[in-house]
Design an enzyme around this catalytic site. Structure first.
Site, PDB file in Angstrom:
ATOM      1  N   LYS A   1       0.952  -1.100  -0.090  1.00 27.43           N
ATOM      2  CA  LYS A   1      -0.119  -0.146  -0.087  1.00 27.43           C
ATOM      3  C   LYS A   1       0.922   1.312  -0.037  1.00 27.43           C
ATOM      4  O   LYS A   1       1.944   1.233   0.622  1.00 27.43           O
ATOM      5  CB  LYS A   1      -0.833  -0.033   1.146  1.00 27.43           C
TER       6      LYS A   1
ATOM      7  N   SER B   1      -9.168   3.094   2.293  1.00 26.28           N
ATOM      8  CA  SER B   1      -8.356   3.511   1.509  1.00 26.28           C
ATOM      9  C   SER B   1      -7.108   2.423   1.022  1.00 26.28           C
ATOM     10  O   SER B   1      -6.384   2.706   0.336  1.00 26.28           O
ATOM     11  CB  SER B   1      -7.259   4.551   2.395  1.00 26.28           C
TER      12      SER B   1
ATOM     13  N   SER C   1     -10.605   1.230   6.472  1.00 25.76           N
ATOM     14  CA  SER C   1      -9.717   1.171   5.318  1.00 25.76           C
ATOM     15  C   SER C   1      -9.402  -0.457   4.920  1.00 25.76           C
ATOM     16  O   SER C   1      -8.817  -0.823   3.645  1.00 25.76           O
ATOM     17  CB  SER C   1      -8.584   1.826   5.194  1.00 25.76           C
TER      18      SER C   1
END
Length: 454
Positions: free
Chosen positions: A70, A145, A169
């Protein structure tokens, strides 16, 4: 196309039916064929370099497995932008502690997965890399996210993905991409960000995968104990199933959370699967004031964000998106009394959950199905106006506020044809109990087998 979950791919590597170079080549071919329309994997590294690294992958539980990290976690030698134009050219010289654990375990880092700017908002778009789209409907959001991670898993570009979760997220993108996402108890995965270690306890890193066994595989690596972190409680230790559990179904929190039609029907059916497995499912009245939880959450969140990202208002004022500016300005305006009240509410909620006569709380993982990818955020749900960029994700706050373990499992597909997930929230420190329940649910359902169109 690569088949199977990460565990099966690693088994094939150890058995010699495929080697790490071959797996890397198949992974990169899949990304080349699929990623242009989805935009989940970003900062992809050179093919020849990756093939060479795969051949030399160090021994470990993830030996030879390609992974994209990520874009909020620092990766040495690989661009880490945090989705912000202010960091478009940022290339860290060192890995974050979590990424270092992945490398030591034998994972080969191929690039990054897309995220919104600084992870703010559950929709993965930013000025650096653009929008990540839902593999099940390219006109829709992949969530956030950890949206890039969820979409990459769903599209079979990677078999295992890391993520982080402040406000859903790891759960919202898992639900919208028909995969599993797990927010561990706070401290099980020691936070890798520098700075305060005592007051800011809202966010954690965790795993995403296409099976519960893969979640546990990655969680075991991520949760290596950190003697320098006061809240570190790793490593993760599996435990035998407890048997019959008492599960509280909260639905829409007594109407406090606006829900798009169809969400509660799907999630209610998923909860019924747990009842059919022999668990006691009880509909619950709201156990706490949703308004109080929201007040505490928004206060502590804005204060935390202002503390970490506030300097951007001076160093890069023209590169701060409106939602971040709002959070920072709100956080800077808070008083000590505001913070004490928020902390008291958080403490009261933790005491309440600790004393509840249920093992698991169940809630939808989002309040609406994946929305138009060209939106910034939904302005209303079922006719109810959303008064902030994140109000539409209020359903994830009960677990986030007190650092409870929360697993998102696939709950099926809604009227738009896109997936939805169900949150299973446990008591602090009882991560294995939550994952055991998820494993039983996984075995009783087949949603994970429904793949996006090629």
């Amino acid at each position: 196309m690569i088949t199977g979950d990460a565990t099966s791919q690693l088994k094939a590597l150890r058995a010699g039916s495929i080697d790490a170079v071959g797996l890397m080549a198949l992974t990169l071919d899949r990304i080349a064929a699929t990623n242009p329309s989805i935009n989940a994997v970003v900062a992809l590294r050179d093919r020849d370099t990756l093939l060479a690294e795969a051949a030399q992958a160090p021994a470990g539980p993830l030996q030879g497995l390609p992974m994209a990290v990520k874009d909020l976690a620092d990766t040495a030698g690989i661009a880490t932008t945090y989705g912000s134009p202010a960091f478009r050219d940022h290339v860290p010289v060192a890995d974050s502690p979590m990424v270092a654990r992945l490398r030591r375990a034998g994972a080969v880092i191929i690039g990054k997965t897309n995220t919104p700017e600084f992870g703010l908002g559950s929709h993965s778009y930013n000025p650096v890399y653009g929008v990540t789209r839902n593999p099940y409907d390219l006109s829709r959001s992949a969530g956030g996210s950890s949206g890039g991670a969820g979409a990459a898993l769903a599209a079979r570009m990677v078999a295992l993905a890391d993520g982080s979760d402040m406000m859903g997220s790891l759960r919202n993108p898992a639900g919208w991409n028909n995969v599993f996402g797990f927010r561990p108890s706070y401290g099980l995965v020691a936070p890798s960000n520098p700075g305060d270690l005592f007051l800011s306890q809202l966010s954690t890193e965790g795993p995403m995968a296409r099976s519960i066994r893969d979640l546990e595989l990655l969680l075991a690596v991520q949760s290596a104990p950190d003697p320098m972190h006061p809240h570190s409680s790793g490593p993760y230790r599996p435990a035998p199933p407890k048997g019959r559990l008492r599960i509280g179904w909260l639905g829409d929190w007594g109407g406090a959370y606006a829900m798009e039609p169809g969400v509660l029907d799907l999630c209610g059916a998923a909860v019924q699967v747990l009842a059919d497995l022999g668990h006691d499912v009880v509909p619950m009245a709201p156990p706490f004031s949703a308004a109080a939880l929201w007040e505490a959450w928004t206060t502590l969140r804005s204060w935390t964000i202002a503390g970490s990202l506030g300097p951007l208002l001076h160093s890069a004022p023209d590169q701060v998106k409106p939602e971040l500016r709002w959070e920072i300005e709100r956080g800077l305006a808070l008083s000590a009394a505001d913070l004490r009240r928020a902390s008291t509410i958080r403490s009261d909620w933790f005491r309440h959950t600790a004393g509840m006569d249920v093992d698991i709380l169940a809630l939808p993982s989002a309040q609406l199905f994946a929305f138009d990818a060209d939106w910034t955020w939904p302005r209303q749900i079922a006719g109810r106006q959303m008064d902030s960029y994140h109000r539409w994700m209020e359903v994830v706050v009960p677990a986030s506020l007190t650092g409870l373990p929360a697993l998102c499992v696939p709950a099926g597909f809604g009227p738009p044809g896109t997936p939805m997930g169900l949150q299973l929230i446990g008591h602090r420190g009882r991560d294995a109990c939550v994952l055991n329940l998820g494993r039983a649910y996984e075995a009783a359902t087949s949603w994970i087998d429904r793949q996006p169109a090629p």
